[in-house]
Design a protein around this motif. Structure first.
Motif, PDB file in Angstrom:
ATOM      1  N   PRO A  75       0.789  -1.239   0.000  1.00 31.12           N
ATOM      2  CA  PRO A  75       0.000   0.000   0.000  1.00 31.12           C
ATOM      3  C   PRO A  75       0.823   1.292   0.000  1.00 31.12           C
ATOM      4  N   VAL A  76       2.011   1.255   0.633  1.00 34.57           N
ATOM      5  CA  VAL A  76       2.820   2.475   0.708  1.00 34.57           C
ATOM      6  C   VAL A  76       3.894   2.419  -0.372  1.00 34.57           C
ATOM      7  N   VAL A  92       1.974  10.686 -14.578  1.00 32.24           N
ATOM      8  CA  VAL A  92       1.297  10.879 -13.304  1.00 32.24           C
ATOM      9  C   VAL A  92       1.973  10.023 -12.241  1.00 32.24           C
ATOM     10  N   LYS A  93       2.345  10.665 -11.152  1.00 38.71           N
ATOM     11  CA  LYS A  93       2.893   9.918 -10.022  1.00 38.71           C
ATOM     12  C   LYS A  93       1.746   9.703  -9.035  1.00 38.71           C
ATOM     13  N   LYS A  94       1.571   8.467  -8.644  1.00 37.29           N
ATOM     14  CA  LYS A  94       0.507   8.111  -7.713  1.00 37.29           C
ATOM     15  C   LYS A  94       1.205   7.582  -6.474  1.00 37.29           C
ATOM     16  N   PHE A  95       0.978   8.183  -5.335  1.00 41.88           N
ATOM     17  CA  PHE A  95       1.755   7.752  -4.180  1.00 41.88           C
ATOM     18  C   PHE A  95       1.045   7.938  -2.842  1.00 41.88           C
ATOM     19  N   ARG A  96       1.623   7.275  -1.867  1.00 38.53           N
ATOM     20  CA  ARG A  96       1.141   7.371  -0.492  1.00 38.53           C
ATOM     21  C   ARG A  96       2.367   7.187   0.375  1.00 38.53           C
ATOM     22  N   GLU A  97       2.586   8.097   1.315  1.00 33.90           N
ATOM     23  CA  GLU A  97       3.769   7.993   2.167  1.00 33.90           C
ATOM     24  C   GLU A  97       3.500   7.244   3.466  1.00 33.90           C
ATOM     25  N   ARG A  98       2.232   7.229   3.870  1.00 33.58           N
ATOM     26  CA  ARG A  98       1.862   6.488   5.074  1.00 33.58           C
ATOM     27  C   ARG A  98       0.603   5.702   4.782  1.00 33.58           C
ATOM     28  N   PRO A 102      -4.619   9.101   2.211  1.00 32.91           N
ATOM     29  CA  PRO A 102      -5.231   8.782   0.908  1.00 32.91           C
ATOM     30  C   PRO A 102      -4.170   8.841  -0.189  1.00 32.91           C
ATOM     31  N   LEU A 103      -4.454   8.205  -1.311  1.00 28.15           N
ATOM     32  CA  LEU A 103      -3.514   8.253  -2.437  1.00 28.15           C
ATOM     33  C   LEU A 103      -3.437   9.672  -2.985  1.00 28.15           C
ATOM     34  N   LYS A 104      -2.238  10.096  -3.345  1.00 25.82           N
ATOM     35  CA  LYS A 104      -2.068  11.417  -3.951  1.00 25.82           C
ATOM     36  C   LYS A 104      -1.643  11.249  -5.400  1.00 25.82           C
ATOM     37  N   TYR A 105      -2.040  12.201  -6.199  1.00 26.45           N
ATOM     38  CA  TYR A 105      -1.693  12.183  -7.627  1.00 26.45           C
ATOM     39  C   TYR A 105      -1.000  13.481  -7.991  1.00 26.45           C
ATOM     40  N   LEU A 106       0.076  13.352  -8.731  1.00 23.04           N
ATOM     41  CA  LEU A 106       0.888  14.517  -9.060  1.00 23.04           C
ATOM     42  C   LEU A 106       1.357  14.395 -10.508  1.00 23.04           C
TER      43      LEU A 106
END
Ligand SMILES: [Zn+2]
Length: 252
Positions: A75-76, A92-98, A102-106
């Protein structure tokens, strides 16, 4: 249906999922069920308010563009995908640090491609299976000779021509392929130099039995190669770095 929306003014994106309007549950400080409260959330509304009056456009995710160094189930992690508005292409970078985020999109500048690093035969798995199935057991020298032969044949195989077996791997960068029929014939023919008589027949059966079930599958490992595209306003850097097209190591 997921929908990817880009604000052209801010160069920000939003991934609209069916879950955006579902309430989110949070624990209060007491951690008892009484403190379990639901928080209504509508992230998409927030995005629309934030980008009020801006020009928005839909992006279409490019099929099979998803890459990540971690397992699908992890998940992380950060993963990348490509999307297009029909004219330009975006990364698109899709990520989650913890795990509780929620998932972030950049949107990220540059591009990426996959490079095939190694193609391996599953030597350990093959040796284990040969020892398990051959009665009387094969001499270790013959197992080694078979592995050496299989590896030599695989060296001449063009991986991009092989059939991909996606269900065998839980990692996007490890892909399994089924050996083609011509190479299989070649393998069988060369087995005559190692195995004789009944041993050969047993080996022939072994190969037919395991060509599809995982043991004889080839494992290819890929690496994500990022290409930075230098911003034109920066001085002293080239206008663009050489763009590396999706390329798979060809040994033929
Ligand atoms: Zn905006």
């Amino acid at each position: 249906m997921n929908q990817l929306i880009r604000c052209k003014n801010c160069d920000e994106i939003f991934m609209k999922t069916p879950f955006d309007q579902y309430p989110e549950y949070e624990f209060g400080s007491g951690r008892s069920l009484d403190n379990f409260r639901s928080v209504e959330r509508d992230d998409f509304q927030e995005f629309l308010i934030h980008h009020h009056g801006h020009q928005l456009e839909n992006l279409k995710v490019i099929e099979d563009s998803f890459v990540s160094e971690k397992a699908y189930s992890e998940p992380v992690k950060a993963s990348f995908l490509k999307a297009t508005n029909g004219k330009e292409r975006f990364v698109v970078k899709k990520f989650r640090e913890r795990i509780d985020e929620p998932l972030k999109y950049l949107l990220v500048p540059g591009d990426y491609s996959l490079k095939c690093i190694t193609v391996e035969v599953q030597s350990e798995e093959i040796a284990k299976q040969l020892k398990r199935e051959f009665k009387p057991p094969l001499a270790q020298g013959k197992i080694d000779a078979f592995l050496k032969l299989y590896r030599a044949i695989v060296e001449d195989v063009a991986i991009e021509d092989l059939e991909r077996i996606p269900e065998e791997s839980d990692r996007p960068l490890e892909v399994y392929y089924r050996i083609d029929d011509v190479s299989l014939m070649y393998l069988l023919r060369n087995c005559h130099n190692i195995f004789k008589g009944r041993e050969y027949s047993a080996m022939e059966e072994f190969i037919h039995r395991h060509k599809d079930d995982g043991v004889l599958l080839l494992k290819a490992t890929y690496r994500i190669q990022f290409t930075e595209i230098a911003k034109p306003e920066k001085k002293g850097t080239p206008a663009s770095l050489p763009f590396e097209e999706e390329k798979i190591v060809k040994k033929r």
